[in-house]
Design a protein around this motif. Structure first.
Motif, PDB file in Angstrom:
ATOM      1  N   ASP A   1     -24.539 -22.463  -7.415  1.00 49.14           N
ATOM      2  CA  ASP A   1     -24.853 -21.274  -6.613  1.00 49.14           C
ATOM      3  C   ASP A   1     -26.169 -20.624  -7.026  1.00 49.14           C
ATOM      4  O   ASP A   1     -26.775 -19.893  -6.243  1.00 49.14           O
ATOM      5  CB  ASP A   1     -23.727 -20.245  -6.719  1.00 49.14           C
ATOM      6  CG  ASP A   1     -22.496 -20.646  -5.919  1.00 49.14           C
ATOM      7  OD1 ASP A   1     -22.632 -21.464  -4.988  1.00 49.14           O
ATOM      8  OD2 ASP A   1     -21.394 -20.141  -6.230  1.00 49.14           O
TER       9      ASP A   1
ATOM     10  N   ASP B   1     -32.148 -21.678  -6.310  1.00 44.89           N
ATOM     11  CA  ASP B   1     -32.986 -21.026  -5.310  1.00 44.89           C
ATOM     12  C   ASP B   1     -33.687 -22.083  -4.469  1.00 44.89           C
ATOM     13  O   ASP B   1     -34.084 -23.136  -4.970  1.00 44.89           O
ATOM     14  CB  ASP B   1     -34.037 -20.135  -5.980  1.00 44.89           C
ATOM     15  CG  ASP B   1     -33.411 -18.917  -6.659  1.00 44.89           C
ATOM     16  OD1 ASP B   1     -32.406 -18.405  -6.128  1.00 44.89           O
ATOM     17  OD2 ASP B   1     -33.922 -18.504  -7.710  1.00 44.89           O
TER      18      ASP B   1
ATOM     19  N   LEU C   1     -25.242 -23.803  -0.321  1.00 42.20           N
ATOM     20  CA  LEU C   1     -26.629 -24.190  -0.554  1.00 42.20           C
ATOM     21  C   LEU C   1     -27.289 -24.629   0.746  1.00 42.20           C
ATOM     22  O   LEU C   1     -28.468 -24.335   0.993  1.00 42.20           O
ATOM     23  CB  LEU C   1     -26.688 -25.314  -1.587  1.00 42.20           C
ATOM     24  CG  LEU C   1     -28.078 -25.780  -2.009  1.00 42.20           C
ATOM     25  CD1 LEU C   1     -28.909 -24.602  -2.525  1.00 42.20           C
ATOM     26  CD2 LEU C   1     -27.983 -26.858  -3.075  1.00 42.20           C
TER      27      LEU C   1
ATOM     28  N   ARG D   1     -28.253 -21.483   2.590  1.00 42.37           N
ATOM     29  CA  ARG D   1     -29.448 -20.848   2.027  1.00 42.37           C
ATOM     30  C   ARG D   1     -30.706 -21.612   2.420  1.00 42.37           C
ATOM     31  O   ARG D   1     -31.758 -21.016   2.666  1.00 42.37           O
ATOM     32  CB  ARG D   1     -29.336 -20.760   0.496  1.00 42.37           C
ATOM     33  CG  ARG D   1     -28.203 -19.872   0.017  1.00 42.37           C
ATOM     34  CD  ARG D   1     -28.395 -19.417  -1.422  1.00 42.37           C
ATOM     35  NE  ARG D   1     -28.476 -20.495  -2.387  1.00 42.37           N
ATOM     36  CZ  ARG D   1     -27.423 -21.123  -2.899  1.00 42.37           C
ATOM     37  NH1 ARG D   1     -26.199 -20.807  -2.493  1.00 42.37           N
ATOM     38  NH2 ARG D   1     -27.578 -22.076  -3.814  1.00 42.37           N
ATOM     39  N   SER D   2     -30.592 -22.930   2.509  1.00 40.16           N
ATOM     40  CA  SER D   2     -31.734 -23.747   2.923  1.00 40.16           C
ATOM     41  C   SER D   2     -32.096 -23.466   4.379  1.00 40.16           C
ATOM     42  O   SER D   2     -33.280 -23.336   4.731  1.00 40.16           O
ATOM     43  CB  SER D   2     -31.414 -25.233   2.740  1.00 40.16           C
ATOM     44  OG  SER D   2     -31.150 -25.540   1.391  1.00 40.16           O
TER      45      SER D   2
ATOM     46  N   SER E   1     -31.465 -20.719   6.059  1.00 37.67           N
ATOM     47  CA  SER E   1     -32.004 -19.364   6.135  1.00 37.67           C
ATOM     48  C   SER E   1     -33.451 -19.322   5.665  1.00 37.67           C
ATOM     49  O   SER E   1     -34.292 -18.633   6.255  1.00 37.67           O
ATOM     50  CB  SER E   1     -31.150 -18.404   5.286  1.00 37.67           C
ATOM     51  OG  SER E   1     -29.827 -18.347   5.778  1.00 37.67           O
ATOM     52  N   TYR E   2     -33.753 -20.077   4.603  1.00 38.49           N
ATOM     53  CA  TYR E   2     -35.117 -20.116   4.084  1.00 38.49           C
ATOM     54  C   TYR E   2     -36.068 -20.701   5.123  1.00 38.49           C
ATOM     55  O   TYR E   2     -37.156 -20.161   5.384  1.00 38.49           O
ATOM     56  CB  TYR E   2     -35.158 -20.946   2.802  1.00 38.49           C
ATOM     57  CG  TYR E   2     -36.552 -21.271   2.324  1.00 38.49           C
ATOM     58  CD1 TYR E   2     -37.344 -20.305   1.701  1.00 38.49           C
ATOM     59  CD2 TYR E   2     -37.093 -22.546   2.507  1.00 38.49           C
ATOM     60  CE1 TYR E   2     -38.630 -20.608   1.274  1.00 38.49           C
ATOM     61  CE2 TYR E   2     -38.366 -22.857   2.078  1.00 38.49           C
ATOM     62  CZ  TYR E   2     -39.128 -21.882   1.468  1.00 38.49           C
ATOM     63  OH  TYR E   2     -40.406 -22.173   1.057  1.00 38.49           O
TER      64      TYR E   2
END
Length: 226
Positions: free
Chosen positions: A153, A156, A206, A209-210, A212-213
């Motif tokens: 988690d 980044d 993960l 998050r990828s 969203s990035y």
């Protein structure tokens, strides 16, 4: 009307780093000598397009721990993020084998990465030399994997090529359970990945998050990954 080019952030990793990263994953995939068609298809997809477009699967070779260390450079976060993706590839099918674990530990030791979070994952190890069937991973107490979950988690996402890599590597939804048949007879039943893999939620997080990035920070169209 001409398409408006997507805004992209600065690439954090060089082509040399990405190529070494991919060779490291291949080395782990080949560690058990069972590089199955699904793994080959996955690696082939990852070598195309934006990740390492000038490389072909047949041109990639295994990499030593020392060579990997030199190629990735001195940044501790880069080294740890490589190891995180290595663990994710090893556990993607829900089976963490002894040979995969040994290769990951070898890489981690040379890279100088703190390996304490991996100790809990060793409770799920599968050794075909001593077991007649894989250890049911649902028997592993969920709290035992808490350090591993936190470690995954904490990754980044700050490079668009790595973000796309993660979106391709991690499926958008729990794969369906299926039966493997030979001559019309069922020889093995494979449960859904979300039941097989006790760290599936970390992989899904993960991937989110990828996505969203890529959408929020890079301004990219992520429809192909959804």
């Amino acid at each position: 009307m001409a398409d408006i080019p997507a805004v992209s952030s600065t690439i954090s990793y060089s082509d040399g780093q990405i190529t070494a990263w991919l060779r490291g994953l291949l080395t782990i995939a080949w560690a058990d000598g069972d590089f199955d068609p699904e793994e080959q298809q996955l690696i082939t997809r990852l070598t195309k397009d934006e990740l390492v477009p000038h490389e072909e699967l047949g041109e990639l070779t295994v990499i030593s721990a020392e060579e990997l260390k030199a190629a990735l450079g001195e940044d501790e976060v880069t080294r740890e993020n490589f190891l995180r993706t290595a663990v994710m590839m090893a556990i993607a099918d829900g089976v963490y084998s002894v040979v995969e674990a040994d290769k990951i530990k070898e890489f981690g030791k040379v890279l100088g990465v703190n390996m304490s979070a991996l100790h809990s994952l060793e409770a799920t190890l599968y050794d075909p030399a001593t077991c007649t069937k894989e250890q049911p991973q649902e028997d592993v107490h969920i709290d035992a994997l808490r350090p591993m979950r936190h470690w995954l988690d904490d990754m980044d996402v700050d490079d668009p090529r790595v973000a796309r890599f993660l979106c391709k590597m991690i499926p958008p939804q729990c794969p369906f359970e299926r039966d493997i048949k030979l001559f019309g007879k069922k020889v093995v039943h494979i449960p859904p990945m979300c039941k097989l893999n006790p760290l599936y939620d970390q992989l899904v997080g993960l991937r989110f998050r990828s996505l969203s990035y890529l959408a929020d920070d890079c301004g990219e169209d992520i429809s192909e990954f959804i």
